[in-house]
Structures are given as structure tokens and as C-alpha cells.
Scaffold this motif. Structure first.
Motif, mmCIF file in Angstrom:
data_model
loop_
_atom_site.group_PDB
_atom_site.id
_atom_site.type_symbol
_atom_site.label_atom_id
_atom_site.label_comp_id
_atom_site.label_asym_id
_atom_site.label_seq_id
_atom_site.Cartn_x
_atom_site.Cartn_y
_atom_site.Cartn_z
ATOM 1 N N PHE A 199 -0.750 3.435 -8.508
ATOM 2 C CA PHE A 199 -1.296 3.009 -7.225
ATOM 3 C C PHE A 199 -0.159 2.995 -6.222
ATOM 4 C CE2 PHE A 199 -4.213 1.541 -10.346
ATOM 5 C CZ PHE A 199 -5.450 1.455 -9.743
ATOM 6 N N ILE A 200 -0.474 3.220 -4.956
ATOM 7 C CA ILE A 200 0.531 3.134 -3.905
ATOM 8 C C ILE A 200 0.256 1.884 -3.082
ATOM 9 C CG2 ILE A 200 -0.764 4.659 -2.336
ATOM 10 C CD1 ILE A 200 2.035 5.641 -1.322
ATOM 11 N N VAL A 201 1.314 1.153 -2.754
ATOM 12 C CA VAL A 201 1.188 -0.084 -1.989
ATOM 13 C C VAL A 201 1.011 0.260 -0.515
ATOM 14 C CG1 VAL A 201 2.313 -2.251 -1.348
ATOM 15 C CG2 VAL A 201 2.593 -1.336 -3.666
ATOM 16 N N LEU A 202 -0.115 -0.189 0.054
ATOM 17 C CA LEU A 202 -0.414 0.070 1.462
ATOM 18 C C LEU A 202 0.094 -1.054 2.352
ATOM 19 C CD1 LEU A 202 -4.100 1.298 1.079
ATOM 20 C CD2 LEU A 202 -1.989 2.630 0.984
ATOM 21 N N GLU A 203 -0.110 -2.271 1.909
ATOM 22 C CA GLU A 203 0.366 -3.468 2.617
ATOM 23 C C GLU A 203 0.870 -4.444 1.578
ATOM 24 O OE1 GLU A 203 -2.400 -4.016 6.578
ATOM 25 O OE2 GLU A 203 -2.984 -5.046 4.758
ATOM 26 N N ALA A 204 2.135 -4.792 1.666
ATOM 27 C CA ALA A 204 2.723 -5.739 0.720
ATOM 28 C C ALA A 204 2.661 -7.144 1.305
ATOM 29 C CB ALA A 204 4.164 -5.355 0.413
ATOM 30 N N GLY A 205 1.956 -8.026 0.622
ATOM 31 C CA GLY A 205 1.867 -9.417 1.044
ATOM 32 C C GLY A 205 2.817 -10.282 0.240
ATOM 33 N N GLU A 221 6.182 10.735 2.021
ATOM 34 C CA GLU A 221 7.444 10.800 1.273
ATOM 35 C C GLU A 221 7.303 10.161 -0.105
ATOM 36 O OE1 GLU A 221 10.553 9.104 3.692
ATOM 37 O OE2 GLU A 221 10.192 10.566 5.289
ATOM 38 N N CYS A 222 6.636 9.027 -0.162
ATOM 39 C CA CYS A 222 6.480 8.324 -1.441
ATOM 40 C C CYS A 222 5.593 9.099 -2.411
ATOM 41 C CB CYS A 222 5.923 6.930 -1.212
ATOM 42 S SG CYS A 222 7.085 5.862 -0.349
ATOM 43 N N LEU A 223 4.657 9.855 -1.880
ATOM 44 C CA LEU A 223 3.746 10.624 -2.729
ATOM 45 C C LEU A 223 4.303 12.002 -3.087
ATOM 46 C CD1 LEU A 223 0.434 9.734 -0.860
ATOM 47 C CD2 LEU A 223 1.179 8.874 -3.099
ATOM 48 N N LEU A 230 -4.658 12.110 0.419
ATOM 49 C CA LEU A 230 -4.306 10.755 0.012
ATOM 50 C C LEU A 230 -3.465 10.060 1.081
ATOM 51 C CD1 LEU A 230 -4.420 8.529 -2.103
ATOM 52 C CD2 LEU A 230 -2.481 9.616 -3.257
ATOM 53 N N THR A 231 -2.557 10.790 1.689
ATOM 54 C CA THR A 231 -1.730 10.222 2.757
ATOM 55 C C THR A 231 -2.604 9.723 3.902
ATOM 56 O OG1 THR A 231 0.134 11.660 2.185
ATOM 57 C CG2 THR A 231 0.128 10.714 4.394
ATOM 58 N N LEU A 232 -3.583 10.514 4.310
ATOM 59 C CA LEU A 232 -4.475 10.100 5.402
ATOM 60 C C LEU A 232 -5.375 8.938 4.981
ATOM 61 C CD1 LEU A 232 -5.383 13.549 6.981
ATOM 62 C CD2 LEU A 232 -3.851 11.787 7.908
#
Length: 180
Positions: A123-129, A61-63, A76-78
Motif C-alpha cells: 500500500f502507498i501512504v497518501l496521508e500520514a497521521g 517517484e515512490c511508485l 495509480l498516481t492519479l
């Protein structure tokens, strides 16, 4: 259109040295994650979980607003799902990017912008710390980190939040219909 299935499974392919996703019907997807980037559990058989499917939907959805072919968006999603689940914890490599001077707090799936003296990119955030996040390069042509080092499309890197800004280019990438 690619849709997650409970028949999908992850496994490590020794000959290629890559994490693979078996999509069933003799279709395989080779991720961009080599053995040195993987957590230990990635070297055994793993089902594609409900959490994986949820991440798939979030990232897809974000992409969706990006000007990418369906094939490249699914790829890219995978990559994102694989990195979110199986990428080893790493230290931030923020020195490759300019500081924005802000205290930005991104969320998972959000598109952010990073820049340095060579280029700027999405860039897409995969894990937000709390202070740093694992992000993946969305630029088809990659992103130059230095004169001799670059990130390829879909490659992940951890970056401190003070290097990130909201994806200002987003509105130029969203599809628009001309009405006249």
C-alpha cells in the motif's frame, strides 16, 4: 509519459458518479472516487494546483520501483492525488489487518505492507497521521479484506499504524540489471 499541467482541472461527473480529471486535448481521467467518498468541494470545478502537482511527483517517484506498466503507474498516481485531495475523512478500518505489534510511523508516499489471514500486500501512504494513515492498495489484483470484501487496485482505506510494516518486498520489485 504523463506530466502535470496547469491546464488540468477536476470536476464531478454526475452521469458516472465519479470525480474526473480533465487532462486537456479532450483527454479525461475517471478516478475511482464515487460521490459518497468525496468532500463537498469536489462537486465543483477545481484547478489542478501546485500542491496536486507536488503530490503527483511524490507518488510517481515512490511508485517508480514497482513492476507496473507506465499506464498502470500513471493511473495509480492519479488515483493517489485525487484521494489525497478529495477523499472524505474516514475512521480507520484496522480490524481487517493483523497487528504488527510495532509503533511504526510511515511518511507520505512511503510503501508499506499490510497483511491479514487471507493475504499480504503493498500500500502507498497518501496521508500520514499521528496514529493512522490513509493508504491506497498497490496490488493489481486487489486485496482481500474478508471472505466477502476486498479493496481494488488504487482503492483507499485508513489504517492504524500498528498494522503497518515497512515494505519488505520492495527489493524484489525494484528493476535490476544483470551484469556478467
Amino acid at each position: 509519459m504523463l506530466k502535470p499541467s496547469d491546464k488540468w482541472s477536476w470536476y464531478f461527473d454526475k452521469p458516472s458518479g465519479r470525480l474526473m480529471l480533465d487532462l486537456g486535448d479532450r483527454y479525461l481521467f475517471q478516478t475511482n472516487l464515487s460521490d459518497k467518498l468525496l468532500v463537498d468541494c469536489a462537486f465543483s470545478y477545481n484547478d489542478f494546483t501546485v500542491d496536486d502537482a507536488s503530490a503527483f511527483q511524490t507518488f510517481k517517484e515512490c511508485l517508480s520501483s514497482l513492476d507496473l506498466s507506465e499506464y498502470r503507474r500513471d493511473e495509480l498516481t492519479l488515483y493517489c492525488v485525487a484521494a489525497k485531495r478529495f477523499h472524505k475523512p474516514v475512521q480507520p478500518k484496522s480490524w481487517f489487518f493483523h497487528s504488527t505489534g510495532s509503533d511504526y510511523q510511515p511518511s507520505e508516499g512511503e510503501l508499506v505492507q499490510l497483511q491479514n489471514g487471507l493475504n499480504q500486500g503493498l500500500f502507498i501512504v497518501l496521508e500520514a497521521g499521528d496514529n493512522a494513515s490513509l493508504v491506497s492498495c498497490v496490488e493489481l489484483e486487489g486485496f482481500m479484506l474478508s471472505g466477502s470484501k476486498s479493496l481494488s487496485y488504487g482503492e483507499a482505506i485508513k489504517v492504524m499504524h500498528d498494522r503497518m510494516s515497512t515494505a519488505a518486498r520492495m527489493n524484489t520489485l525494484m528493476p535490476m540489471a544483470l551484469v556478467g
